[in-house]
Design an enzyme around this catalytic site. Structure first.
Site, short mmCIF file in Angstrom:
data_model
loop_
_atom_site.label_atom_id
_atom_site.label_comp_id
_atom_site.label_asym_id
_atom_site.label_seq_id
_atom_site.Cartn_x
_atom_site.Cartn_y
_atom_site.Cartn_z
N GLU A 173 13.14 -3.11 10.47
CA GLU A 173 12.46 -2.19 9.55
C GLU A 173 11.83 -1.00 10.38
OE1 GLU A 173 10.13 -2.93 5.91
OE2 GLU A 173 11.04 -1.22 5.11
N TRP A 233 0.63 -1.07 0.00
CA TRP A 233 0.02 -0.07 -0.10
C TRP A 233 0.80 1.83 0.30
CZ3 TRP A 233 2.65 1.92 4.19
CH2 TRP A 233 2.44 1.42 4.68
N ASN A 234 2.39 1.60 -0.03
CA ASN A 234 2.55 2.77 0.96
C ASN A 234 2.85 3.83 -1.49
OD1 ASN A 234 4.41 0.72 -0.23
ND2 ASN A 234 6.30 1.15 0.07
N CYS A 254 10.78 2.14 1.73
CA CYS A 254 11.21 0.61 1.58
C CYS A 254 13.35 0.93 1.26
CB CYS A 254 11.85 -0.41 0.35
SG CYS A 254 11.28 0.68 -1.38
N ALA A 261 -2.98 -4.57 -2.18
CA ALA A 261 -2.73 -4.64 -0.74
C ALA A 261 -4.07 -4.85 -0.28
CB ALA A 261 -1.82 -3.33 0.18
N GLU A 270 10.83 -7.40 -3.36
CA GLU A 270 11.82 -6.04 -3.50
C GLU A 270 11.52 -6.57 -1.92
OE1 GLU A 270 12.18 -3.20 -1.93
OE2 GLU A 270 10.27 -2.43 -3.61
N SER A 298 6.62 -6.95 2.93
CA SER A 298 7.82 -7.25 4.27
C SER A 298 7.70 -8.95 3.95
CB SER A 298 6.93 -7.75 5.45
OG SER A 298 5.95 -9.00 5.01
P1 NDP Z 1 2.96 -7.12 4.03
O1 NDP Z 1 4.22 -7.42 3.64
O2 NDP Z 1 1.84 -8.29 4.38
O3 NDP Z 1 1.48 -6.66 2.31
C1 NDP Z 1 2.04 -6.83 1.27
C2 NDP Z 1 1.40 -7.35 0.11
O4 NDP Z 1 1.53 -8.86 0.91
C3 NDP Z 1 0.30 -7.18 0.43
O5 NDP Z 1 -1.05 -7.36 -0.51
C4 NDP Z 1 -0.58 -7.95 1.96
O6 NDP Z 1 -1.37 -8.62 1.18
C5 NDP Z 1 0.26 -9.72 0.76
N1 NDP Z 1 1.06 -10.21 1.69
C6 NDP Z 1 1.20 -10.65 3.33
N2 NDP Z 1 0.99 -11.52 3.30
C7 NDP Z 1 1.01 -12.37 2.48
C8 NDP Z 1 1.28 -14.13 1.89
N3 NDP Z 1 1.40 -14.90 3.18
N4 NDP Z 1 0.57 -14.35 1.13
C9 NDP Z 1 0.63 -13.80 0.03
N5 NDP Z 1 0.19 -12.39 0.37
C10 NDP Z 1 0.90 -11.47 1.61
O7 NDP Z 1 2.59 -6.04 4.51
P2 NDP Z 1 2.77 -4.96 5.86
O8 NDP Z 1 1.59 -3.92 5.54
O9 NDP Z 1 1.96 -5.87 6.49
O10 NDP Z 1 3.67 -4.24 6.41
C11 NDP Z 1 4.43 -4.81 7.15
C12 NDP Z 1 5.46 -4.54 7.19
O11 NDP Z 1 6.48 -5.19 5.92
C13 NDP Z 1 6.33 -2.44 7.11
O12 NDP Z 1 5.96 -2.51 8.66
C14 NDP Z 1 7.32 -2.57 6.74
O13 NDP Z 1 8.37 -3.20 7.53
C15 NDP Z 1 7.06 -4.14 5.61
N6 NDP Z 1 6.95 -2.96 3.97
C16 NDP Z 1 7.64 -3.43 3.21
C17 NDP Z 1 7.70 -2.49 2.01
C18 NDP Z 1 8.33 -1.86 1.60
O14 NDP Z 1 7.87 -1.40 0.39
N7 NDP Z 1 9.38 -2.96 0.87
C19 NDP Z 1 6.39 -2.36 2.05
C20 NDP Z 1 5.19 -2.47 2.72
C21 NDP Z 1 5.51 -3.34 4.07
P3 NDP Z 1 -3.11 -8.16 3.07
O15 NDP Z 1 -2.82 -6.64 2.32
O16 NDP Z 1 -4.40 -8.73 2.44
O17 NDP Z 1 -2.58 -8.35 3.90
#
Ligand code: NDP
Length: 462
Positions: A367, A136-137, A268, A162, A234, A213
């Site tokens: 992070e 979502w970021n 990120c 997300a 990524e 994440s």
């Molecule tokens: P997530 O990694 O949980 O979400 C990112 C995407 O992955 C979303 O579409 C999510 O779907 C999906 N997802 C999550 N878990 C699974 C899984 N087990 N299998 C398949 N798809 C999955 O990020 P969060 O929003 O929970 O953020 C948590 C932390 O992640 C942050 O605090 C940050 O540290 C890191 N992050 C890093 C980013 C970057 O740009 N590198 C971007 C976002 C987060 P759904 O929303 O339906 O759960």
């Protein structure tokens, strides 16, 4: 996590969405696969026409889609507009350059003869349906930097966005439809993360890309590994921002603020660990802290706002836990480290500078996804590199030095996918983007990005 638009500035749920059921998911998978069989036969000129048209539409929609993004995830409106503009630019860049980036490669004639061929070439073909699991970021940019090259290479895309940005996700599907892409070329799947595995295992899905994440990346990569399907990951980052004595300190301090709090600190490639040479530590720290404390935190729709709310209540709770842990273990907050009293609604957090961060603290290894900076004092280049590399992540890095020998050392020894001197890390369509270690693997953008989802084919004529 329900699929819903929840305004982070107020905590109010504005709209909820039913996830797709198995039948609708199946219909969309079939459409993506059928579309690939036709779309792969289009030429670069046709694909470029479609992508340029989508870029024009996005430019027209800029203000409206920026408001949608800000409503769903809280980034300041000006930043949302800039994100939309950046997407249109990247789309045009790939429309203009994809054909050259994927041109046939001709091995040296001596090698061709040596292989027994009359002539031979390396030819790039699309892989098929690519599943994109996105965060979502940067709700437009993360998707476009996948979709623009993937579609120009002849792949089709399925987006699992997300759960907190469903309206932006639906906007993207509509954008490509209005641009004239054949049905099924780019579709949004409104599904929860629990439904990703079945889609990824489907034989019609060829590959996956995930930004997010570490746990999400591990889960998708494990399933893809089990299915022997290509992935690009990524993941997180905890980028170092090194300041050496030859730096222009005023510019280094000002840029440090932007590098840390861009996107409300949820990027990120945000600089998160500030590693400062002892000769300039006090001066840099004083100026940096002054600038961080002076930022305007508030309603992301207001043009005067520098830092809006965090995107989710959980995200703020996670950040607070990291800061509390650091303070408990002896870190000192030079500013912030609390919620702003004037903003009791919404998920706001004050820009924070922590001094005295040590490896005993969680924030040293994890992070910090919000406007929280960690400071380190170092004695020389070797110690700066040791601290910078003492992280599970290796996405990008920033170094302020005008000394050429120091620059050479950082290029040689920094464990990261990028080394940015006297400036801050930013992505650009012409440069590869991605990391090492737990920041993931593979590259997005540039020629490296478009070739990730290609079948690199040897064509040999005896
Ligand atoms: P997530 O990694 O949980 O979400 C990112 C995407 O992955 C979303 O579409 C999510 O779907 C999906 N997802 C999550 N878990 C699974 C899984 N087990 N299998 C398949 N798809 C999955 O990020 P969060 O929003 O929970 O953020 C948590 C932390 O992640 C942050 O605090 C940050 O540290 C890191 N992050 C890093 C980013 C970057 O740009 N590198 C971007 C976002 C987060 P759904 O929303 O339906 O759960």
């Amino acid at each position: 996590m329900p699929i819903a638009t929840v305004n982070p500035a107020t905590g109010e749920t504005l709209e909820t969405f039913d996830p797709l059921g198995p039948e609708e998911t199946e219909r969309r998978l079939a459409a993506a696969h059928a579309a690939f069989r036709r779309y792969r036969a289009t030429d670069f000129a046709e694909r470029a026409l479609l992508l340029d048209r989508a870029a024009d539409l996005l430019d027209e929609d800029r203000d409206a889609v920026a408001r949608t993004m800000t409503t769903e995830m809280g980034k300041p409106l000006a930043a949302a507009r800039a994100e939309a503009a950046k997407c249109a630019k990247a789309m045009r860049w790939y429309a203009a350059h994809a054909e050259a980036l994927l041109a046939d490669e001709r091995p040296p004639q001596a090698d061709v003869k040596d292989s027994g061929a009359e002539h031979a070439r390396v030819h790039y073909r699309p892989l098929g349906v690519v599943l994109a699991v996105m965060p979502w970021n940067f709700p437009l940019w993360q998707v476009i930097r996948f979709a623009a090259p993937a579609l120009m290479a002849g792949n089709t895309g399925l987006l699992k966005h997300a759960s907190n940005v469903p309206q932006t996700a639906l906007y993207l599907e509509d954008l490509f439809r209005r641009a004239g892409y054949p049905e099924g070329c780019f579709q949004t799947l409104l599904i929860g993360s629990g439904a990703v595995e079945a889609v990824l295992r489907d034989r019609r899905v060829a590959a996956a890309t995930l930004t997010g994440s570490e746990p999400a990346g591990r889960s998708v990569a494990a399933v893809a590994g089990d299915e022997i399907k290509k992935t690009v990951l990524e993941l997180g980052g905890s980028d170092p921002y090194v300041v050496m004595p030859s730096a222009d300190l005023e510019r280094a301090a000002r840029t440090a603020v932007t590098a840390r709090v861009q996107n409300n600190g949820q990027s990120c490639i945000a600089a998160k660990r500030f590693i400062v040479h002892t000769d300039v530590y006090d001066a840099f720290t004083a100026r940096f802290t002054e600038l961080m404390a002076a930022l305007t935190v508030g309603d992301p729709m207001a043009e005067s706002t520098d830092v809006g709310p965090l995107a989710t209540e959980q995200g703020r709770a996670d950040l607070e836990a990291l800061v509390d842990d650091a303070l408990r273990h002896g870190a000192v907050a030079l500013c912030g480290a609390k919620r702003p009293e004037a903003l009791p609604r919404g998920w706001y957090y004050e820009p924070t500078v922590l001094a005295g961060v040590t490896p005993q603290m969680r924030i040293h290894h994890e992070e910090a996804f919000g406007p929280v900076a960690s400071l380190y004092r170092v004695q020389d280049v070797d110690e700066a590199l040791d601290v910078a590399n003492d992280s599970p992540f290796g996405l990008s890095s920033n170094v302020w030095t005008r000394d050429e020998e120091e620059q050479r050392r950082f290029v040689q020894d920094m464990e990261a996918g990028g080394v940015f001197f006297n400036g801050m890390t930013a992505s650009h369509p012409a440069f590869p983007f991605g990391g090492v270690k737990r920041s993931g693997y593979g590259r997005e953008l540039s020629g490296h990005g478009i070739r990730e989802f290609c079948n690199v084919t040897t064509v040999w004529h005896g």
